[in-house]
Design a protein around this motif. Sequence first.
Motif, mmCIF file in Angstrom:
data_model
loop_
_atom_site.group_PDB
_atom_site.id
_atom_site.type_symbol
_atom_site.label_atom_id
_atom_site.label_comp_id
_atom_site.label_asym_id
_atom_site.label_seq_id
_atom_site.Cartn_x
_atom_site.Cartn_y
_atom_site.Cartn_z
ATOM 1 N N ALA A 25 0.823 -1.213 0.000
ATOM 2 C CA ALA A 25 0.000 0.000 0.000
ATOM 3 C C ALA A 25 0.852 1.255 0.000
ATOM 4 O O ALA A 25 1.976 1.280 0.498
ATOM 5 C CB ALA A 25 -0.910 -0.011 1.219
ATOM 6 N N SER A 26 0.273 2.329 -0.523
ATOM 7 C CA SER A 26 0.929 3.632 -0.480
ATOM 8 C C SER A 26 0.764 4.235 0.912
ATOM 9 O O SER A 26 -0.079 3.812 1.718
ATOM 10 C CB SER A 26 0.303 4.568 -1.519
ATOM 11 O OG SER A 26 -1.025 4.906 -1.141
ATOM 12 N N ALA A 62 -4.822 -4.429 -6.598
ATOM 13 C CA ALA A 62 -4.505 -4.673 -8.002
ATOM 14 C C ALA A 62 -5.599 -5.543 -8.629
ATOM 15 O O ALA A 62 -6.439 -6.119 -7.932
ATOM 16 C CB ALA A 62 -3.147 -5.350 -8.128
ATOM 17 N N ILE A 63 -5.571 -5.630 -9.941
ATOM 18 C CA ILE A 63 -6.597 -6.413 -10.643
ATOM 19 C C ILE A 63 -6.572 -7.876 -10.208
ATOM 20 O O ILE A 63 -7.608 -8.492 -10.011
ATOM 21 C CB ILE A 63 -6.402 -6.308 -12.171
ATOM 22 C CG1 ILE A 63 -6.816 -4.905 -12.649
ATOM 23 C CG2 ILE A 63 -7.214 -7.360 -12.900
ATOM 24 C CD1 ILE A 63 -8.302 -4.604 -12.497
ATOM 25 N N GLY A 74 -9.068 5.545 -6.903
ATOM 26 C CA GLY A 74 -7.703 6.056 -6.963
ATOM 27 C C GLY A 74 -7.266 6.295 -8.386
ATOM 28 O O GLY A 74 -8.017 6.076 -9.351
ATOM 29 N N SER A 75 -6.036 6.700 -8.542
ATOM 30 C CA SER A 75 -5.504 7.032 -9.859
ATOM 31 C C SER A 75 -5.428 5.791 -10.753
ATOM 32 O O SER A 75 -4.891 4.767 -10.347
ATOM 33 C CB SER A 75 -4.105 7.635 -9.719
ATOM 34 O OG SER A 75 -3.483 7.728 -10.982
ATOM 35 N N PRO A 76 -5.921 5.885 -11.993
ATOM 36 C CA PRO A 76 -5.804 4.756 -12.924
ATOM 37 C C PRO A 76 -4.364 4.501 -13.364
ATOM 38 O O PRO A 76 -4.079 3.480 -13.982
ATOM 39 C CB PRO A 76 -6.682 5.189 -14.109
ATOM 40 C CG PRO A 76 -6.699 6.678 -14.047
ATOM 41 C CD PRO A 76 -6.642 7.024 -12.585
ATOM 42 N N LEU A 77 -3.464 5.436 -13.047
ATOM 43 C CA LEU A 77 -2.060 5.263 -13.403
ATOM 44 C C LEU A 77 -1.312 4.414 -12.376
ATOM 45 O O LEU A 77 -0.178 4.012 -12.618
ATOM 46 C CB LEU A 77 -1.377 6.634 -13.519
ATOM 47 C CG LEU A 77 -1.975 7.586 -14.560
ATOM 48 C CD1 LEU A 77 -1.230 8.906 -14.539
ATOM 49 C CD2 LEU A 77 -1.948 6.955 -15.941
ATOM 50 N N HIS A 137 -4.539 0.759 -7.599
ATOM 51 C CA HIS A 137 -5.920 1.258 -7.566
ATOM 52 C C HIS A 137 -6.808 0.598 -8.613
ATOM 53 O O HIS A 137 -8.034 0.770 -8.570
ATOM 54 C CB HIS A 137 -5.940 2.771 -7.796
ATOM 55 C CG HIS A 137 -5.313 3.548 -6.691
ATOM 56 N ND1 HIS A 137 -5.826 3.598 -5.423
ATOM 57 C CD2 HIS A 137 -4.184 4.310 -6.672
ATOM 58 C CE1 HIS A 137 -5.057 4.360 -4.660
ATOM 59 N NE2 HIS A 137 -4.056 4.801 -5.391
ATOM 60 N N ARG A 138 -6.235 -0.131 -9.546
ATOM 61 C CA ARG A 138 -7.024 -0.610 -10.677
ATOM 62 C C ARG A 138 -8.120 -1.583 -10.249
ATOM 63 O O ARG A 138 -9.232 -1.560 -10.773
ATOM 64 C CB ARG A 138 -6.118 -1.249 -11.722
ATOM 65 C CG ARG A 138 -5.209 -0.250 -12.422
ATOM 66 C CD ARG A 138 -4.383 -0.916 -13.496
ATOM 67 N NE ARG A 138 -5.230 -1.509 -14.518
ATOM 68 C CZ ARG A 138 -4.829 -2.455 -15.370
ATOM 69 N NH1 ARG A 138 -3.596 -2.928 -15.291
ATOM 70 N NH2 ARG A 138 -5.646 -2.930 -16.274
#
Length: 383
Positions: free
Chosen positions: A122-123, A231-232, A255-258, A262-263
């Motif tokens: 995690a961030s 993650a996915i 969250g950010s898609p980058l 978050h995906r």
Amino acid sequence: MIQAPDDTAEALARLRLCRSDGIGPRAFGRLLFRLGSARNVLERWHELPREATAGVRLADPAAVEREWAATERHGARLLFLGEPAFPAALATIHDPPPVLTVLGDTALLDMPAVAIVGSRHASGNGRTLTRTVAHELAGTNYTVVSGLARGIDTAAHEGAVTAPGRTIAVIATGIDQVYPEQNAELAARIAACGLLVTERPFSAEPRAAAFPARNRIIAGLSLGVLVVEAAIRSGSLVTARLALEQGREVMAVPGSPLDERHRGANQLIKDGAVLIEDAADVRAVIDPLAMRREGIPLPPRGPERSRPSPPALPGEVAGSGSPTEGGLLAQVLACLGAEPLAVDDLVRQCQATTAQIHEALLELELEGRLERHGGNRVSLLFA
């Protein structure tokens, strides 16, 4: 419906069936439904149809008695399906564990609960948000359930124990083991003010196959599951899927898609999960569910937004990744390739202990990045 064991002999017989290779929760339920008790099952074992006993290796009775005694010495207890203390919500899933080992405050099993799960890597922002949400939920009479893993799970437990301590850690090891080792102190705090729960035998070591089974218990104990940074392809999405199958609510933090972390959560929101930004959002979803649960009081509404957030941990930097990914795990990844490597060689090359290496390898196995070979050798998948 399975009833509580009526005496110690029946309890030991049930524990023996649970610890037998080839008998899972559903097979256990079918056997008891057919013959009425575990003692009857064991006494008539050789009379059972071949399809009921094929591939089964009954556990050693002496080993079962040793587990019983060791559990008591550790200060833990066994909870059998059908007992009044067995969590009612968990008993309703299609494959409830026939027995749980618990250490701590079992009263938490009767309280409304919210599961919080997410990335092990995690961030810093993800961990801070998780601790804040968990702290506020635990402070308004909800129990926070998670899996004691690194990252989001750890942050969820940390946030809850800084409130009244209302948290349940569902672990994938024996009740006397801690995985990861770095959470030993946290596990002790949870045992003192919350609850540790497992369906694994006493002293069982972590293995990859045990984590999906643990995830169904996390979902089953809860009114809903909140996913933070996943993650996915992740265990958190497995927990979310199990929650849907069990009729639980699924929530997710966007969250950010980058950012790969978050995906999975973003995909859950696309698929209909409730978008969550704070504890108030969680309570908007969970409060009505708690109110509908017979015999469970609705937690009082409090000033969630004014409740002080738990402090960040020393040395934590917002946006940072997992220290494991950048430390020993990075060394292990650098040493491994497509060709199998002996674990002993890996220990020497990384200058780490065997336990540390096995923990790092389990992390890779859980992520689907590791392949095991004979002779205690390992390699990376798609290296």
